[in-house]
Design a protein around this motif. Sequence first.
Motif, PDB file in Angstrom:
ATOM      1  N   ALA A  64       1.043  -1.129   0.030  1.00 16.56           N
ATOM      2  CA  ALA A  64       0.036  -0.123  -0.101  1.00 16.56           C
ATOM      3  C   ALA A  64       0.844   1.301  -0.227  1.00 16.56           C
ATOM      4  CB  ALA A  64      -0.916   0.059   1.182  1.00 16.56           C
ATOM      5  N   GLN A  65       2.032   1.208   0.721  1.00 19.66           N
ATOM      6  CA  GLN A  65       2.983   2.364   0.880  1.00 19.66           C
ATOM      7  C   GLN A  65       3.422   2.691  -0.467  1.00 19.66           C
ATOM      8  OE1 GLN A  65       5.157   0.905   4.342  1.00 19.66           O
ATOM      9  NE2 GLN A  65       4.481   2.976   5.073  1.00 19.66           N
ATOM     10  N   ILE A  66       4.106   1.635  -1.115  1.00 21.64           N
ATOM     11  CA  ILE A  66       4.732   1.634  -2.340  1.00 21.64           C
ATOM     12  C   ILE A  66       3.861   2.171  -3.441  1.00 21.64           C
ATOM     13  CG2 ILE A  66       5.697   0.271  -4.346  1.00 21.64           C
ATOM     14  CD1 ILE A  66       6.740  -1.512  -2.206  1.00 21.64           C
ATOM     15  N   LYS A  67       2.358   1.715  -3.499  1.00 23.45           N
ATOM     16  CA  LYS A  67       1.392   2.378  -4.464  1.00 23.45           C
ATOM     17  C   LYS A  67       1.139   3.788  -4.163  1.00 23.45           C
ATOM     18  CE  LYS A  67      -1.307  -1.941  -5.200  1.00 23.45           C
ATOM     19  NZ  LYS A  67      -2.878  -2.380  -5.198  1.00 23.45           N
ATOM     20  N   CYS A  68       1.021   3.978  -2.926  1.00 25.76           N
ATOM     21  CA  CYS A  68       0.882   5.449  -2.667  1.00 25.76           C
ATOM     22  C   CYS A  68       2.213   6.393  -3.250  1.00 25.76           C
ATOM     23  CB  CYS A  68       0.831   5.827  -1.029  1.00 25.76           C
ATOM     24  SG  CYS A  68       0.687   7.418  -0.650  1.00 25.76           S
ATOM     25  N   TYR A  69       3.243   6.143  -2.980  1.00 23.83           N
ATOM     26  CA  TYR A  69       4.535   6.834  -3.308  1.00 23.83           C
ATOM     27  C   TYR A  69       4.657   6.755  -4.837  1.00 23.83           C
ATOM     28  CZ  TYR A  69       6.415   6.834   1.587  1.00 23.83           C
ATOM     29  OH  TYR A  69       6.572   6.702   2.764  1.00 23.83           O
ATOM     30  N   MET A  70       4.455   5.602  -5.521  1.00 26.06           N
ATOM     31  CA  MET A  70       4.363   5.523  -6.947  1.00 26.06           C
ATOM     32  C   MET A  70       3.311   6.403  -7.473  1.00 26.06           C
ATOM     33  SD  MET A  70       7.150   4.064  -8.181  1.00 26.06           S
ATOM     34  CE  MET A  70       6.475   4.288  -9.717  1.00 26.06           C
ATOM     35  N   GLN A  71       2.299   6.468  -6.924  1.00 27.33           N
ATOM     36  CA  GLN A  71       1.064   7.368  -7.503  1.00 27.33           C
ATOM     37  C   GLN A  71       1.487   8.788  -7.403  1.00 27.33           C
ATOM     38  OE1 GLN A  71      -2.580   7.935  -5.215  1.00 27.33           O
ATOM     39  NE2 GLN A  71      -3.672   7.055  -7.071  1.00 27.33           N
ATOM     40  N   GLN A  72       2.127   9.054  -6.174  1.00 30.08           N
ATOM     41  CA  GLN A  72       2.552  10.582  -5.899  1.00 30.08           C
ATOM     42  C   GLN A  72       3.606  11.078  -7.015  1.00 30.08           C
ATOM     43  OE1 GLN A  72       2.559  12.065  -1.651  1.00 30.08           O
ATOM     44  NE2 GLN A  72       2.474   9.944  -1.254  1.00 30.08           N
ATOM     45  N   LEU A  73       4.675   9.989  -7.128  1.00 37.18           N
ATOM     46  CA  LEU A  73       5.731  10.300  -8.135  1.00 37.18           C
ATOM     47  C   LEU A  73       5.196  10.438  -9.350  1.00 37.18           C
ATOM     48  CD1 LEU A  73       8.543  10.451  -9.103  1.00 37.18           C
ATOM     49  CD2 LEU A  73       8.762   8.074  -8.881  1.00 37.18           C
ATOM     50  N   LEU A  74       4.197   9.728 -10.038  1.00 45.42           N
ATOM     51  CA  LEU A  74       3.806   9.730 -11.363  1.00 45.42           C
ATOM     52  C   LEU A  74       2.866  10.991 -11.537  1.00 45.42           C
ATOM     53  CD1 LEU A  74       3.231   6.137 -11.984  1.00 45.42           C
ATOM     54  CD2 LEU A  74       4.896   7.353 -13.039  1.00 45.42           C
ATOM     55  N   ARG A  75       2.248  11.353 -10.439  1.00 42.33           N
ATOM     56  CA  ARG A  75       1.246  12.493 -10.565  1.00 42.33           C
ATOM     57  C   ARG A  75       2.339  13.808 -10.618  1.00 42.33           C
ATOM     58  NH1 ARG A  75      -3.360  11.463  -5.864  1.00 42.33           N
ATOM     59  NH2 ARG A  75      -4.888  10.439  -6.991  1.00 42.33           N
ATOM     60  N   GLY A  76       3.394  13.668  -9.967  1.00 47.95           N
ATOM     61  CA  GLY A  76       4.302  15.132  -9.818  1.00 47.95           C
ATOM     62  C   GLY A  76       5.037  14.900 -11.461  1.00 47.95           C
ATOM     63  N   LEU A  77       5.397  13.858 -11.726  1.00 49.31           N
ATOM     64  CA  LEU A  77       5.924  13.710 -13.045  1.00 49.31           C
ATOM     65  C   LEU A  77       4.857  14.218 -14.335  1.00 49.31           C
ATOM     66  CD1 LEU A  77       8.152  10.735 -13.270  1.00 49.31           C
ATOM     67  CD2 LEU A  77       9.019  12.952 -13.178  1.00 49.31           C
ATOM     68  N   ASN A  78       3.746  13.864 -14.082  1.00 50.96           N
ATOM     69  CA  ASN A  78       2.688  14.291 -15.139  1.00 50.96           C
ATOM     70  C   ASN A  78       2.615  15.821 -15.013  1.00 50.96           C
ATOM     71  OD1 ASN A  78       0.402  13.781 -17.088  1.00 50.96           O
ATOM     72  ND2 ASN A  78      -0.726  14.765 -15.358  1.00 50.96           N
ATOM     73  N   HIS A  79       2.561  16.359 -14.001  1.00 53.25           N
ATOM     74  CA  HIS A  79       2.589  17.957 -13.810  1.00 53.25           C
ATOM     75  C   HIS A  79       3.714  18.459 -14.561  1.00 53.25           C
ATOM     76  CE1 HIS A  79       1.388  21.882 -12.196  1.00 53.25           C
ATOM     77  NE2 HIS A  79       2.752  22.001 -11.870  1.00 53.25           N
ATOM     78  N   CYS A  80       4.793  17.926 -14.190  1.00 60.35           N
ATOM     79  CA  CYS A  80       6.276  18.599 -14.977  1.00 60.35           C
ATOM     80  C   CYS A  80       6.063  18.368 -16.556  1.00 60.35           C
ATOM     81  CB  CYS A  80       7.325  17.836 -14.489  1.00 60.35           C
ATOM     82  SG  CYS A  80       7.732  17.995 -12.817  1.00 60.35           S
ATOM     83  N   HIS A  81       5.795  17.087 -16.899  1.00 60.23           N
ATOM     84  CA  HIS A  81       5.605  16.737 -18.417  1.00 60.23           C
ATOM     85  C   HIS A  81       4.473  17.413 -19.353  1.00 60.23           C
ATOM     86  CE1 HIS A  81       7.620  12.803 -17.362  1.00 60.23           C
ATOM     87  NE2 HIS A  81       8.395  13.932 -17.385  1.00 60.23           N
ATOM     88  N   SER A  82       3.476  18.048 -18.457  1.00 53.93           N
ATOM     89  CA  SER A  82       2.372  18.692 -18.961  1.00 53.93           C
ATOM     90  C   SER A  82       2.606  20.037 -19.108  1.00 53.93           C
ATOM     91  CB  SER A  82       1.275  18.523 -18.325  1.00 53.93           C
ATOM     92  OG  SER A  82       1.166  18.882 -17.065  1.00 53.93           O
ATOM     93  N   HIS A  83       3.815  20.589 -18.396  1.00 51.83           N
ATOM     94  CA  HIS A  83       4.078  21.799 -18.388  1.00 51.83           C
ATOM     95  C   HIS A  83       5.397  22.043 -19.062  1.00 51.83           C
ATOM     96  CE1 HIS A  83       1.080  22.424 -15.446  1.00 51.83           C
ATOM     97  NE2 HIS A  83       1.103  23.503 -15.467  1.00 51.83           N
ATOM     98  N   GLY A  84       5.784  20.883 -19.987  1.00 49.05           N
ATOM     99  CA  GLY A  84       6.965  21.072 -20.800  1.00 49.05           C
ATOM    100  C   GLY A  84       8.333  21.087 -19.966  1.00 49.05           C
ATOM    101  N   VAL A  85       8.299  20.324 -18.903  1.00 45.54           N
ATOM    102  CA  VAL A  85       9.638  20.077 -18.241  1.00 45.54           C
ATOM    103  C   VAL A  85      10.178  18.421 -17.973  1.00 45.54           C
ATOM    104  CG1 VAL A  85      10.561  20.420 -15.732  1.00 45.54           C
ATOM    105  CG2 VAL A  85       9.216  22.216 -16.818  1.00 45.54           C
ATOM    106  N   LEU A  86      11.216  18.410 -18.283  1.00 48.74           N
ATOM    107  CA  LEU A  86      11.934  17.016 -18.198  1.00 48.74           C
ATOM    108  C   LEU A  86      12.667  17.197 -16.857  1.00 48.74           C
ATOM    109  CD1 LEU A  86      13.059  15.779 -21.521  1.00 48.74           C
ATOM    110  CD2 LEU A  86      10.980  15.021 -20.376  1.00 48.74           C
ATOM    111  N   HIS A  87      12.483  16.152 -15.955  1.00 47.32           N
ATOM    112  CA  HIS A  87      13.303  16.481 -14.668  1.00 47.32           C
ATOM    113  C   HIS A  87      14.761  15.714 -14.882  1.00 47.32           C
ATOM    114  CE1 HIS A  87      14.884  15.299 -10.779  1.00 47.32           C
ATOM    115  NE2 HIS A  87      14.257  16.218 -10.219  1.00 47.32           N
ATOM    116  N   ARG A  88      15.048  14.745 -15.621  1.00 48.61           N
ATOM    117  CA  ARG A  88      16.224  14.314 -15.975  1.00 48.61           C
ATOM    118  C   ARG A  88      17.303  13.671 -15.067  1.00 48.61           C
ATOM    119  NH1 ARG A  88      18.592  17.495 -21.053  1.00 48.61           N
ATOM    120  NH2 ARG A  88      19.009  19.180 -19.263  1.00 48.61           N
TER     121      ARG A  88
END
Length: 231
Positions: A64-88
């Motif tokens: 459950a914790q891993i799912k929670c962390y991965m969901q937050q990571l992918l949500r954050g990345l989706n925000h970055c990518h939708s605003h034209g930003v690669l974290h790299r």
Amino acid sequence: MDPESVCFMAREIIILCRLDHPNVMKLEGLITSRASGSLYLIFEYMKHDLEGLLAAPEVKFTEAQIKCYMQQLLRGLNHCHSHGVLHRDIKGSNLLIDCNGNLKIGDFGLATFFHPNQKQPLTSRVVTLWYRPPELLLGSANYGVAVDLWSSGCILTELFAGKPIMPGRTEVEQLHKIFKLCGSPSEEYWKQSKLPHATIFKPQHPCKHCVIETFKDFPASALVLLEVLLP
């Protein structure tokens, strides 16, 4: 305050000002020091990072914790990518966690702006080695959001395994670890590839894709996601 450092920091500040999401570290302010000629970025305090928690013997994440962390990571990345930003540079030490289990993506020092149709080449000398995708190891200068998603796949396996899954010591070793897990490209690919390091890194013997077999003890839902993130 040499010009190159100023340029890099200015880009990081501009990127951080563009982003505003619960799973991305927010730039709270700047402090300058005339005496030392330094510029400091101010962020909220986060007590932990994912790498540190994984290294602690007493910490064992639940599914459950891993799912929670991965969901937050992918949500954050989706925000970055939708605003034209690669974290790299997605890796455990750049994923910060507070005492309430909130995860935020930090350290945008290697981040850059991108556009799906851009013609300007990008550097392949980004992403910490253990989390670097094969196209960057082969020298690609034309890439997109997949580089951050590959790193996220490495994070997912690390969360379940409790340790990095592909700790290569050199770029050659790293690429061969990737081939051993995800399979190597076809002979036709090597013949047609125009990537700078294709001829150097071609394995002597072809490797088969074995992600499912290697991580057969992972939950089925995690394996489905892994097949997408580490194709």
